[in-house]
Design an enzyme around this catalytic site. Structure first.
Site, short mmCIF file in Angstrom:
data_model
loop_
_atom_site.label_atom_id
_atom_site.label_comp_id
_atom_site.label_asym_id
_atom_site.label_seq_id
_atom_site.Cartn_x
_atom_site.Cartn_y
_atom_site.Cartn_z
N PRO A 2 0.88 -1.18 0.13
CG PRO A 2 -0.77 -1.60 1.66
CD PRO A 2 0.52 -2.03 1.12
CD GLU A 3 2.41 3.39 -4.79
OE1 GLU A 3 2.73 4.61 -4.70
OE2 GLU A 3 2.59 2.83 -5.75
CE LYS A 52 5.41 3.00 0.33
NZ LYS A 52 6.37 2.17 -0.68
CG ASN A 197 7.11 0.05 -8.51
OD1 ASN A 197 8.28 0.68 -8.70
ND2 ASN A 197 6.96 -1.21 -9.13
NE ARG A 287 8.90 -2.91 -5.20
CZ ARG A 287 8.00 -2.07 -4.87
NH1 ARG A 287 8.46 -1.47 -3.61
NH2 ARG A 287 6.87 -1.81 -5.09
#
Length: 297
Positions: A2-3, A52, A197, A287
């Site tokens: 989760p961002e 976060k 991301n 990533r």
């Protein structure tokens, strides 16, 4: 993972349904038994999100510090009053003990039996919340919570709030102080908190910035524009409950599909909407990174 917008929505939800209420805190799984014992029976005073990281404040200066990581999730359930002023994307379910009264409404009879590895269960007289799969879950003191905050960069969702007037300038300073690639710096929670991301890829595309440029190569104007875009995009995410980075005129309807919601994220091999160059995909610091080699310089 989760961002920042999702964690802010969780904080709003916890504030709505639990703040000011004395909670029963347990660890059905057993891994948080000691921390649960410290918090059990205390009033939850407020909820706070920084990037976060989620911090739930309890009386006597104690906090529940949670980082969901890749697999963590909260599940909520309760009676008709247990909804709060905001609606979030976290899953909600009344549970296996759900039943209906004579008027056809749900009659709340308490939380269901725990299902799976429930690390923490919070229960009030009106509802419950279960946490599973979090990468971090700790009961901490105020001093320990402040130490955790101090390691985080500025949060774009705090922009404009009292005490955060200089956050944009601090972001610019941190971003331009390192020769690390800007695509990696935006994922560094010590540089800026809450960007993940999707936001990383979309912000750099919107700004036309090559993700491999070192932070030191960015002008103050370029870095400041990234901060302002982060403030806008994350605030939109809190409002909408999802990430949408495309301009409203580029899709039809009020709820664009993921395919229409992003410019470059997960669109590798497809032509850029600006210049036609195929969107590229490469791993950066473990990533996946998406960008347009044609129009990001």
């Amino acid at each position: 993972m989760p961002e920042g917008h999702s964690v802010r929505r969780l904080a709003i939800q916890f504030q709505d349904v639990f703040a000011g209420r004395r909670l029963s805190v347990s660890s059905p799984q057993g891994r948080f038994a000691e921390g649960a014992a410290l918090l059990d029976g205390r009033v939850m005073t407020h909820a706070h999100a920084h990037g976060k990281q989620l911090f739930l404040g309890f009386e006597d200066g104690l906090w529940l510090h949670v980082h969901l990581g890749l697999y963590g999730a909260w599940e909520f359930g309760g009676d008709s009053s247990f909804r709060g002023a905001s609606s979030i994307g976290a899953p909600r379910r009344i549970g296996e003990r759900e039943k209906f009264d004579d008027d056809g409404d749900v009659a709340y009879v308490g939380p269901p039996e725990p299902v799976g590895a429930v690390r923490v269960r919070l229960v009030s007289e009106h509802g419950w919340a279960d946490l599973r799969g979090a990468s971090r879950c700790d009961a901490v003191t105020g001093t320990e919570a402040e130490a955790a905050w101090s390691k985080l960069g500025p949060d774009p969702l705090h922009d404009g709030f009292e005490g955060h007037d200089g956050d944009g300038a601090e972001f610019v300073r941190r971003l331009r102080a390192k020769r690390t690639a800007v695509g990696q710096l935006l994922m560094d929670q010590g540089v800026v908190a809450g960007i993940g991301n999707i936001y990383r890829a979309e912000m750099l595309y919107r700004a036309g910035i090559d993700p491999f440029r070192p932070g030191t190569s960015l002008s103050g104007e370029e870095a400041g524009a990234l901060w302002r875009d982060a403030v806008k995009l994350l605030a939109d995410g809190v409002r909408d409950g999802r990430i949408i980075t495309t301009d409203p005129g580029s899709w039809a309807g009020e709820a664009p599909a993921d395919d229409e919601a992003f410019y470059v994220y997960q669109k590798q091999g497809r032509p850029c909407g600006r210049c036609g160059t195929p969107i590229a995909l490469k791993e950066m610091a473990g990533r996946k990174l998406y960008w347009c080699p044609g129009c990001q310089h």
